[in-house]
Motif scaffolding. Structure first.
Motif, PDB file in Angstrom:
ATOM      1  N   UNK A  56      63.964  37.458 -69.204  1.00  0.00           N
ATOM      2  CA  UNK A  56      64.538  38.226 -68.109  1.00  0.00           C
ATOM      3  C   UNK A  56      64.902  37.276 -66.971  1.00  0.00           C
ATOM      4  N   UNK A  57      65.266  37.838 -65.832  1.00  0.00           N
ATOM      5  CA  UNK A  57      65.734  37.042 -64.707  1.00  0.00           C
ATOM      6  C   UNK A  57      64.733  37.020 -63.559  1.00  0.00           C
ATOM      7  N   UNK A  58      63.456  37.081 -63.893  1.00  0.00           N
ATOM      8  CA  UNK A  58      62.388  36.980 -62.901  1.00  0.00           C
ATOM      9  C   UNK A  58      61.444  35.862 -63.319  1.00  0.00           C
ATOM     10  N   UNK A  59      60.903  35.145 -62.344  1.00  0.00           N
ATOM     11  CA  UNK A  59      59.914  34.109 -62.629  1.00  0.00           C
ATOM     12  C   UNK A  59      58.503  34.561 -62.259  1.00  0.00           C
ATOM     13  N   UNK A 135      62.068  29.721 -63.372  1.00  0.00           N
ATOM     14  CA  UNK A 135      62.184  29.851 -64.828  1.00  0.00           C
ATOM     15  C   UNK A 135      63.632  29.741 -65.261  1.00  0.00           C
ATOM     16  N   UNK A 136      63.846  29.177 -66.434  1.00  0.00           N
ATOM     17  CA  UNK A 136      65.146  29.202 -67.099  1.00  0.00           C
ATOM     18  C   UNK A 136      64.934  29.674 -68.531  1.00  0.00           C
ATOM     19  N   UNK A 137      65.744  30.625 -68.967  1.00  0.00           N
ATOM     20  CA  UNK A 137      65.706  31.119 -70.341  1.00  0.00           C
ATOM     21  C   UNK A 137      66.844  30.462 -71.117  1.00  0.00           C
ATOM     22  N   UNK A 138      66.530  30.001 -72.324  1.00  0.00           N
ATOM     23  CA  UNK A 138      67.497  29.308 -73.174  1.00  0.00           C
ATOM     24  C   UNK A 138      67.752  30.126 -74.432  1.00  0.00           C
ATOM     25  N   UNK A 410      74.000  32.337 -61.393  1.00  0.00           N
ATOM     26  CA  UNK A 410      72.949  33.118 -60.727  1.00  0.00           C
ATOM     27  C   UNK A 410      71.757  32.249 -60.347  1.00  0.00           C
ATOM     28  N   UNK A 411      71.741  31.010 -60.847  1.00  0.00           N
ATOM     29  CA  UNK A 411      70.659  30.107 -60.490  1.00  0.00           C
ATOM     30  C   UNK A 411      69.398  30.369 -61.292  1.00  0.00           C
ATOM     31  N   UNK A 412      68.399  29.569 -61.038  1.00  0.00           N
ATOM     32  CA  UNK A 412      67.126  29.724 -61.712  1.00  0.00           C
ATOM     33  C   UNK A 412      66.303  30.790 -61.028  1.00  0.00           C
TER      34      UNK A 412
END
Length: 418
Positions: A56-59, A135-138, A410-412
């Motif tokens: 997802x887009x949350x760390x 966080x970064x998702x790959x 959107x950045x990290x």
């Protein structure tokens, strides 16, 4: 395909599997299977947090990462005939993520993640400059990785097990606990801590009975650092085709493996720095009888790196010396020099439009080369970071026309304040 000896269902927690692994080191953890010298076998591995990190887009999940639960290790596998003093020879035959389109029990493993750990929860190599969680998702497509959080790059992963090793003897375990406790005592309130003592909370010890569980949990070593048995070495060149020789400290050797990485830069500098993934690994084992004495491998594993791609030919290298950001001179401090080289590379990449956190995550995930280049010229050590330029969709080399600026997207994702 080699026989699958440790199967996992990704819809279930690690402790709910048909065969339960472990997340601590101790000689009394029961083996899950027996293998013979000359045998090949397949092992499924959970990512090191057992599914706690989400696509997802949350760390926030990185900020709250449950460090007491790591690492989710598959094993131990006892090797018939292995005795203390032998060397256990392990070949990595194959490994990788489970394809996203696979409909089997590990479906949905076609992605991984890189995280910058918050200073209050483990920290990172550059924790003073990056104290918050990101966080970064790959996404994986074949052998290549791309991330919606770090645009403009794609690269072939150097997949490897971050953690593999044999069980310690009772005496070796006591040595670990004694020396690490002495280090902790020098600054017991340090954040992040200097070391991690035994922690019974969230200990997973395979099929150990209740009568023995409390004793073993109170003694068992955490799996975070590398030690004489191998362990969490996080060597990015430990790829398919590698052969490693582990010291054997207990009858049967009791080999365990986990913490698979799709890729990683030298140093795993964000702490959760490799592209963490769940997947499979195929191993072949054999024994070198009395190998520890014969070859002088009395502590710490040795290995022959694999010969798998990628083979990059173009690099941009950044150097650092052992002077702090405040200008204080240190004497031949190679760790500091490597930190300065990493910060040099991060600062450079921001000139192309990346956020500092995006650049940091990239250095942790991409197959950068880190080197201690000069360690004798007083007072400054020199360390270097080699960044493969071929991973970028644009030219990152200096030129007379100036840097090409990209849209950082959107950045990290950054963790919200707790």
């Amino acid at each position: 395909m080699p026989e699958l000896l440790f199967a996992l269902d990704s819809s279930k927690r690690f402790t709910d599997q048909e065969k339960v692994g472990h997340n601590r080191w101790h000689p009394d953890i029961p083996p899950v299977a027996t293998v013979r010298p000359g045998q090949s076998f397949r092992v499924h591995c959970r990512e090191w947090f057992d599914g706690a990190i989400r696509n997802d887009d949350s760390a926030d999940d990185i900020r709250d990462a449950p460090l007491k639960r790591v690492h989710a290790l598959s094993g131990p596998f006892t090797v018939h005939g292995a005795e203390p003093g032998d060397l256990l020879m392990v070949d990595i035959l194959d490994m990788g993520p489970i394809p996203q389109e696979d409909s089997g029990p590990l479906a949905g493993q076609g992605w991984g993640y890189t995280g910058i750990f918050a200073k209050a929860n483990g920290g990172s190599f550059l924790t003073d400059q990056f104290p918050d969680a990101y966080k970064a998702v790959w996404d994986f497509k074949g052998h290549r990785a791309t991330s919606r959080h770090i645009p403009g790059v794609s690269f072939t992963g150097m997949s490897h097990p971050g953690l593999m090793g044999t069980a310690p003897s009772t005496a070796l375990l006591a040595t670990w606990n004694q020396r690490e406790a002495a280090l902790i005592a020098t600054a017991p309130d340090r954040v992040p801590p200097l070391a991690l003592p035994p922690e019974p909370e969230n200990a997973i010890l395979g099929t150990l009975t209740d009568a023995e569980f409390d004793r073993v949990a109170a003694e068992a070593a955490r799996t975070a650092p590398p030690r004489e048995n191998g362990g969490n070495q996080d060597i990015k060149n430990f790829t398919v085709g590698s052969r490693v020789f582990y010291p054997v400290y207990v009858p049967g050797a009791n080999l365990s493996v986990g913490d698979l990485h799709f890729s990683q830069g030298d140093g795993e500098i964000t702490f959760c720095g490799g592209i963490e993934m769940g997947g499979f690994i195929d191993l072949h084992v054999d024994l070198v009888k009395n190998g520890m004495q014969t070859y002088g491998v009395t502590e710490n594993a040795i290995f022959q790196p694999g010969n798998t791609p990628p083979l990059f030919s173009q690099w941009l290298a950044f150097s650092g010396i052992s002077v702090t950001l405040d200008g204080e001179q240190r004497y031949l401090d190679s760790q500091l020099a490597y930190q300065r080289a990493c910060l040099h590379a991060i600062n450079y990449l921001t000139r192309f439009g990346y956020q500092p956190e995006q650049a940091y995550l990239l250095l942790g995930a991409a197959p950068i080369e880190g080197r201690f280049s000069g360690v004798v010229d007083i007072p400054n050590s020199c360390a270097t970071v080699y960044l493969p330029t071929e991973i970028f969709d644009f030219d990152v080399r200096p030129s007379t026309s100036g840097p090409i600026r990209i849209d950082p997207g959107r950045g990290a994702p950054k963790a919200s304040m707790s």
